[in-house]
Design an enzyme around this catalytic site. Sequence first.
Site, mmCIF file in Angstrom:
data_model
loop_
_atom_site.group_PDB
_atom_site.id
_atom_site.type_symbol
_atom_site.label_atom_id
_atom_site.label_comp_id
_atom_site.label_asym_id
_atom_site.label_seq_id
_atom_site.Cartn_x
_atom_site.Cartn_y
_atom_site.Cartn_z
ATOM 1 C CG HIS A 240 -63.621 -21.008 135.806
ATOM 2 N ND1 HIS A 240 -62.454 -21.744 135.843
ATOM 3 C CD2 HIS A 240 -64.556 -21.750 136.434
ATOM 4 C CE1 HIS A 240 -62.698 -22.893 136.469
ATOM 5 N NE2 HIS A 240 -63.964 -22.912 136.839
ATOM 6 C CB CYS A 278 -63.142 -22.332 140.374
ATOM 7 S SG CYS A 278 -63.094 -24.133 140.203
ATOM 8 C CG HIS A 305 -67.236 -23.193 139.956
ATOM 9 N ND1 HIS A 305 -66.605 -23.404 138.749
ATOM 10 C CD2 HIS A 305 -68.420 -22.601 139.666
ATOM 11 C CE1 HIS A 305 -67.380 -22.947 137.767
ATOM 12 N NE2 HIS A 305 -68.474 -22.445 138.303
ATOM 13 C CG ASP A 346 -67.341 -27.850 139.103
ATOM 14 O OD1 ASP A 346 -67.854 -28.527 138.219
ATOM 15 O OD2 ASP A 346 -66.550 -26.930 138.906
ATOM 16 C CG HIS A 347 -64.907 -30.919 138.269
ATOM 17 N ND1 HIS A 347 -63.646 -30.480 137.944
ATOM 18 C CD2 HIS A 347 -65.723 -30.392 137.336
ATOM 19 C CE1 HIS A 347 -63.720 -29.719 136.871
ATOM 20 N NE2 HIS A 347 -64.972 -29.649 136.477
ATOM 21 C CE1 TYR A 363 -70.370 -29.163 135.697
ATOM 22 C CE2 TYR A 363 -68.761 -30.106 134.180
ATOM 23 C CZ TYR A 363 -69.195 -29.062 134.981
ATOM 24 O OH TYR A 363 -68.440 -27.924 135.076
#
Length: 383
Positions: A240, A278, A305, A346-347, A363
Amino acid sequence: MEKTWRWFGPNDKITLDMLRQIGVEGIVTALHHIPNGEVWSLEEVEKMRDLIEAHGMRWSVVESLPVSESIKYAGADRDELIERYKESLANLGKAGVKTVCYNFMPVLDWARTDLDYPNPNGTTNLYFNLGEFAYFDIHILKREGAEADYDAATLERVAKIRETMTPEGEKRLVDNIIVKTQGFVNGNISEADLDPVQKFRDLLKLYDGIDADKLRENMAYFLNAIMPVCREYDINMCVHPDDPPRPILGLPRIVTCDADIKAFLDAVPDKHNGLTFCAGSLSAGAQNDVVELARKYAKRTHFAHIRICKTLPGGDFKESSHLDPRLIEVVRIFQKENPDVPMRVDHAELMLDDGEKGYNAGYSFHGRMLALGQIEGVMAACK
Ligand code: DNO
């Protein structure tokens, strides 16, 4: 791309039944109950896999099989820890779980200063305020030499923040930066720690004398050691990127930009050594053109991501809409170059009753469900 969702295990308030209903195909999870550095037994791995499969989905990605600090800073027990890591990987491989996300960020996984930054429409987002972050570094952590890491404009912001800072405000910063974002991702600090700041200082000391080159060397050592197991079981490792993608708190960061990505891929040239693309972390760095990076690295990506950040003046950034044109372009590239890659949103925003549910930071349920629906639409249009 495969539609996946990060699920935190049987204690997650969002259940597998709920995920099935909203079109999730694959689950991204970890054995969160097993402490960092201990072996994931075949029995435990199979139990998780079977639970997911009993709900009509598959365990697509492990996020994360955490890399112990000692492997990152090359402590005396790193070989022993790498052996355990290899055992866990072999057990995952035997159970057919073959994509493993990890990070090589020293001490602190992802960092935000605000977990509840209000948007005009009543939703909230994650936010990174460089002034507040520097305040934490200089006045709470009191790290030696910290001031030298910030420019004059940031130090001016810090001075302004100091004028109105309260003990509650400091507690909020500690919670946001090193506690609430860390425990649930199996990071070093959790809500149970009584003195998180002192614990954090002790962790930072472990990296005295470790610069970016040394950290890179340690990452290559780790990857070279585990590659034989990855080849045997066809396990794809995917690191990541650092979030945010820059050195922080005096610590080196080595997965921040094009040159860094190229460096770790070249250091261990094996197809099992790959990237978690990501888009959010990469786009938080003003140095990165996330669309260009997607074009360049789509084929070396084992996991995506899908979220994106907007960089703001002064080094701040905030999560942007999942319909940001850059993200649409990233999805288009993956749909063409790597159409089977697992992806998760995500986020996302906190919206509707998300804020009352106590979900892990970043999340939410409704926010992520909306984002998944949006990305699903983009994927269909980009086929
Ligand atoms: C944050 C996550 C990270 C990520 C790890 C992977 O929301 O994207 O915590 O899971 O860095 O090891």
